[in-house]
Write a protein that holds these residues in place. Structure first.
Motif, PDB file in Angstrom:
ATOM      1  N   PRO A 132       8.030  -7.262  19.329  1.00 14.16           N
ATOM      2  CA  PRO A 132       8.188  -7.863  20.655  1.00 14.16           C
ATOM      3  C   PRO A 132       7.093  -7.344  21.602  1.00 14.16           C
ATOM      4  O   PRO A 132       6.597  -6.223  21.430  1.00 14.16           O
ATOM      5  CB  PRO A 132       9.562  -7.392  21.100  1.00 14.16           C
ATOM      6  N   PRO A 133       6.745  -8.129  22.625  1.00  9.19           N
ATOM      7  CA  PRO A 133       5.659  -7.754  23.537  1.00  9.19           C
ATOM      8  C   PRO A 133       5.884  -6.429  24.246  1.00  9.19           C
ATOM      9  O   PRO A 133       4.929  -5.793  24.677  1.00  9.19           O
ATOM     10  CB  PRO A 133       5.626  -8.896  24.554  1.00  9.19           C
ATOM     11  N   LYS A 134       7.149  -5.978  24.358  1.00  7.65           N
ATOM     12  CA  LYS A 134       7.353  -4.696  25.057  1.00  7.65           C
ATOM     13  C   LYS A 134       6.727  -3.536  24.286  1.00  7.65           C
ATOM     14  O   LYS A 134       6.503  -2.472  24.840  1.00  7.65           O
ATOM     15  CB  LYS A 134       8.841  -4.442  25.333  1.00  7.65           C
ATOM     16  N   HIS A 135       6.415  -3.762  22.983  1.00  2.00           N
ATOM     17  CA  HIS A 135       5.716  -2.733  22.214  1.00  2.00           C
ATOM     18  C   HIS A 135       4.216  -2.990  22.114  1.00  2.00           C
ATOM     19  O   HIS A 135       3.518  -2.335  21.357  1.00  2.00           O
ATOM     20  CB  HIS A 135       6.310  -2.623  20.805  1.00  2.00           C
ATOM     21  N   TYR A 136       3.716  -3.988  22.858  1.00  2.00           N
ATOM     22  CA  TYR A 136       2.283  -4.308  22.812  1.00  2.00           C
ATOM     23  C   TYR A 136       1.509  -3.471  23.831  1.00  2.00           C
ATOM     24  O   TYR A 136       2.058  -3.029  24.851  1.00  2.00           O
ATOM     25  CB  TYR A 136       2.044  -5.787  23.158  1.00  2.00           C
ATOM     26  N   SER A 137       0.214  -3.321  23.577  1.00  2.67           N
ATOM     27  CA  SER A 137      -0.667  -2.746  24.607  1.00  2.67           C
ATOM     28  C   SER A 137      -0.922  -3.818  25.672  1.00  2.67           C
ATOM     29  O   SER A 137      -0.615  -5.003  25.461  1.00  2.67           O
ATOM     30  CB  SER A 137      -1.992  -2.322  23.981  1.00  2.67           C
ATOM     31  N   GLY A 138      -1.496  -3.403  26.814  1.00  2.00           N
ATOM     32  CA  GLY A 138      -1.759  -4.352  27.902  1.00  2.00           C
ATOM     33  C   GLY A 138      -2.614  -5.528  27.457  1.00  2.00           C
ATOM     34  O   GLY A 138      -2.322  -6.685  27.762  1.00  2.00           O
ATOM     35  N   GLY A 139      -3.696  -5.209  26.708  1.00  2.00           N
ATOM     36  CA  GLY A 139      -4.591  -6.269  26.247  1.00  2.00           C
ATOM     37  C   GLY A 139      -3.905  -7.213  25.274  1.00  2.00           C
ATOM     38  O   GLY A 139      -4.146  -8.418  25.287  1.00  2.00           O
ATOM     39  N   MET A 140      -3.024  -6.673  24.434  1.00  2.00           N
ATOM     40  CA  MET A 140      -2.315  -7.522  23.465  1.00  2.00           C
ATOM     41  C   MET A 140      -1.346  -8.466  24.178  1.00  2.00           C
ATOM     42  O   MET A 140      -1.238  -9.640  23.833  1.00  2.00           O
ATOM     43  CB  MET A 140      -1.532  -6.648  22.472  1.00  2.00           C
ATOM     44  N   ARG A 141      -0.664  -7.959  25.202  1.00  2.00           N
ATOM     45  CA  ARG A 141       0.264  -8.817  25.965  1.00  2.00           C
ATOM     46  C   ARG A 141      -0.493  -9.970  26.609  1.00  2.00           C
ATOM     47  O   ARG A 141      -0.028 -11.104  26.636  1.00  2.00           O
ATOM     48  CB  ARG A 141       0.948  -8.012  27.067  1.00  2.00           C
ATOM     49  N   ARG A 142      -1.662  -9.614  27.153  1.00  2.00           N
ATOM     50  CA  ARG A 142      -2.473 -10.625  27.825  1.00  2.00           C
ATOM     51  C   ARG A 142      -2.879 -11.713  26.838  1.00  2.00           C
ATOM     52  O   ARG A 142      -2.874 -12.894  27.156  1.00  2.00           O
ATOM     53  CB  ARG A 142      -3.714  -9.918  28.400  1.00  2.00           C
ATOM     54  N   ARG A 143      -3.241 -11.279  25.630  1.00  2.00           N
ATOM     55  CA  ARG A 143      -3.661 -12.247  24.612  1.00  2.00           C
ATOM     56  C   ARG A 143      -2.496 -13.147  24.203  1.00  2.00           C
ATOM     57  O   ARG A 143      -2.676 -14.346  23.987  1.00  2.00           O
ATOM     58  CB  ARG A 143      -4.236 -11.523  23.397  1.00  2.00           C
ATOM     59  N   LEU A 144      -1.286 -12.569  24.124  1.00  2.00           N
ATOM     60  CA  LEU A 144      -0.128 -13.385  23.769  1.00  2.00           C
ATOM     61  C   LEU A 144       0.142 -14.414  24.878  1.00  2.00           C
ATOM     62  O   LEU A 144       0.423 -15.579  24.609  1.00  2.00           O
ATOM     63  CB  LEU A 144       1.098 -12.494  23.545  1.00  2.00           C
ATOM     64  N   ASP A 145       0.024 -13.946  26.125  1.00  2.00           N
ATOM     65  CA  ASP A 145       0.182 -14.848  27.272  1.00  2.00           C
ATOM     66  C   ASP A 145      -0.762 -16.035  27.195  1.00  2.00           C
ATOM     67  O   ASP A 145      -0.386 -17.180  27.441  1.00  2.00           O
ATOM     68  CB  ASP A 145      -0.213 -14.081  28.538  1.00  2.00           C
ATOM     69  N   LEU A 146      -2.023 -15.730  26.883  1.00  2.00           N
ATOM     70  CA  LEU A 146      -3.031 -16.785  26.799  1.00  2.00           C
ATOM     71  C   LEU A 146      -2.735 -17.711  25.637  1.00  2.00           C
ATOM     72  O   LEU A 146      -2.841 -18.930  25.758  1.00  2.00           O
ATOM     73  CB  LEU A 146      -4.417 -16.173  26.627  1.00  2.00           C
ATOM     74  N   ALA A 147      -2.334 -17.112  24.497  1.00  2.00           N
ATOM     75  CA  ALA A 147      -2.041 -17.933  23.322  1.00  2.00           C
ATOM     76  C   ALA A 147      -0.987 -18.980  23.682  1.00  2.00           C
ATOM     77  O   ALA A 147      -1.077 -20.133  23.265  1.00  2.00           O
ATOM     78  CB  ALA A 147      -1.567 -17.053  22.172  1.00  2.00           C
ATOM     79  N   VAL A 148       0.008 -18.580  24.499  1.00  2.00           N
ATOM     80  CA  VAL A 148       1.057 -19.517  24.900  1.00  2.00           C
ATOM     81  C   VAL A 148       0.454 -20.709  25.650  1.00  2.00           C
ATOM     82  O   VAL A 148       0.779 -21.860  25.388  1.00  2.00           O
ATOM     83  CB  VAL A 148       2.127 -18.816  25.768  1.00  2.00           C
ATOM     84  N   SER A 149      -0.484 -20.439  26.571  1.00  2.00           N
ATOM     85  CA  SER A 149      -1.010 -21.573  27.335  1.00  2.00           C
ATOM     86  C   SER A 149      -2.025 -22.377  26.517  1.00  2.00           C
ATOM     87  O   SER A 149      -2.451 -23.435  26.942  1.00  2.00           O
ATOM     88  CB  SER A 149      -1.601 -21.123  28.674  1.00  2.00           C
ATOM     89  N   PHE A 150      -2.403 -21.863  25.328  1.00  2.00           N
ATOM     90  CA  PHE A 150      -3.323 -22.608  24.466  1.00  2.00           C
ATOM     91  C   PHE A 150      -2.583 -23.422  23.395  1.00  2.00           C
ATOM     92  O   PHE A 150      -3.215 -24.071  22.589  1.00  2.00           O
ATOM     93  CB  PHE A 150      -4.291 -21.643  23.753  1.00  2.00           C
ATOM     94  N   ILE A 151      -1.247 -23.392  23.387  1.00  2.00           N
ATOM     95  CA  ILE A 151      -0.497 -24.084  22.329  1.00  2.00           C
ATOM     96  C   ILE A 151      -0.860 -25.567  22.300  1.00  2.00           C
ATOM     97  O   ILE A 151      -1.188 -26.113  21.262  1.00  2.00           O
ATOM     98  CB  ILE A 151       1.030 -23.910  22.519  1.00  2.00           C
ATOM     99  N   MET A 152      -0.799 -26.199  23.437  1.00  2.00           N
ATOM    100  CA  MET A 152      -1.232 -27.591  23.556  1.00  2.00           C
ATOM    101  C   MET A 152      -2.519 -27.561  24.357  1.00  2.00           C
ATOM    102  O   MET A 152      -2.721 -26.677  25.164  1.00  2.00           O
ATOM    103  CB  MET A 152      -0.197 -28.416  24.331  1.00  2.00           C
TER     104      MET A 152
END
Ligand SMILES: Nc1ncnc2c1ncn2[C@@H]1O[C@H](COP(=O)(O)OP(=O)(O)OP(=O)(O)O)[C@@H](O)[C@H]1O
Ligand SMILES: [Mg+2]
Length: 318
Positions: A132-152
């Motif tokens: 889960p993102p709560k175990h991610y580093s700051g940069g990893m969370r940011r990348r997951l956030d971006l990945a979400v907005s890149f889905i479509m």
């Protein structure tokens, strides 16, 4: 309608703070606009109004031809947003987050899984996908956030400081991701403090300061406003400095700036390479060794200082 994003005279006040003070912006379809400004300039406020999350006090904004105040649902249907604050679920794994958002975008279960795997790979999160993102580093969370907005590939994508806190390699991956979406027709507006990010990615840059757009143009145009290029020469021997300075003065028509401690000289070089091609043979004829020579364009940082009197990212005086 020639622009995907239009803001005209946007105003927004929070208590005593005039966050936007007549803000104007135009982003043509299929282009990337970089919104550049120091802390508190009004970038996030502009993005929140343009994505219909916040009502302006005055002015008008259209996204994809729809008014953000009167037709917010039509606007929301056409945009992707990565805000400055993360939006992912803290408890779900990275992969489950991507699959959930994929399903919200009406992908089938299988499509959502395939897209999640692609994005995990693209953003270097495959190994962390089960956590889960709560175990991610700051940069990893940011990348997951971006990945979400890149889905479509949304028609219009808003990215509020997409690469803050990321290491250089992952910043480049984000830039490539943005370029890929834009090549598929997405229009992108990104806010940034990173001048090289605007330079790398943006077709046009709008500089915002204290709630107003204070300059607008291509990165090259903004640089040109600040007096163009410099010819930089480093020579091999201290004794040659006076002769080198005389030659450069005659070529450029103005006295060079000399830094004797590093044996470097600089003169304005106009917009071409004529000064460079004239300097090399003149120095050779005078027996002066050139260690390094080049045309240097002003950085966007220098542009920013020239426009606002302070470096980007420095707190605006109230
Ligand atoms: N919800 C709010 N309540 C009160 N003041 C706010 C609110 N949101 C923004 N502001 C103020 O409005 C101004 C502009 O803020 P904004 O977040 O748009 O700046 P920004 O350019 O995104 O800055 P940063 O680079 O730090 O993200 C700031 O002075 C900020 O303190
Ligand atoms: Mg902000």
């Amino acid at each position: 309608m020639d622009a995907a994003v239009i803001a005209e005279g946007l105003r927004k006040r929070f208590g005593a703070t005039q966050a936007l003070d007549g803000f104007d912006l135009r982003v043509p379809y299929g282009t990337v606009c970089g919104l550049l400004g120091p802390n508190g300039a009004g970038k996030s406020t502009a993005v929140r109004i343009l994505s219909s999350l916040l009502r302006p006090d005055g002015g008008r904004a259209l996204v994809g031809g729809f008014d953000v105040v009167r037709e917010p649902l039509r606007v929301r249907y056409r945009i992707g947003l990565t805000g400055q604050q993360p939006a992912v679920d803290e408890m779900l794994s990275g992969r489950a987050n991507l699959e959930m958002f994929g399903r919200l975008y009406h992908l089938s279960k299988r499509q959502a899984r395939v897209r999640a795997d692609e994005l995990l790979e693209q953003f270097g999160l495959t190994e962390a996908a089960g956590k889960p993102p709560k175990h991610y580093s700051g940069g990893m969370r940011r990348r997951l956030d971006l990945a979400v907005s890149f889905i479509m590939a949304p028609p219009v994508l808003f990215l509020d400081e997409p690469t803050t806190g990321m290491d250089p390699r992952h910043r480049m991956e984000v830039w490539n991701g943005v370029r890929q979406l834009v090549s598929q027709g997405t229009t992108a507006l990104l806010t940034t403090h990173y001048l090289d990010e605007a330079d790398q990615l943006a077709d046009s840059v709008t500089v915002i300061d204290r709630g107003r757009a204070i300059a607008q143009g291509t990165p090259a145009q903004l640089k040109a406003r600040l007096g163009g290029n410099q010819l930089d020469v480093a020579i091999g021997h201290q004794d040659d400095l006076p002769a080198a300075a005389r030659i450069l003065a005659s070529i450029a028509g103005t006295e060079p700036e000399v830094r004797p401690e590093v044996l470097r000289l600089a003169v304005p070089a106009g917009d071409g390479v004529d000064a460079l091609t004239a300097t090399v043979p003149a120095f050779a004829a005078a027996g002066i060794t050139i260690v390094d020579i080049g045309i240097r364009r002003p950085t966007l940082d220098e542009v920013f200082v020239g426009l606002t009197g302070q470096p980007a990212g420095q707190q605006a005086a109230a």
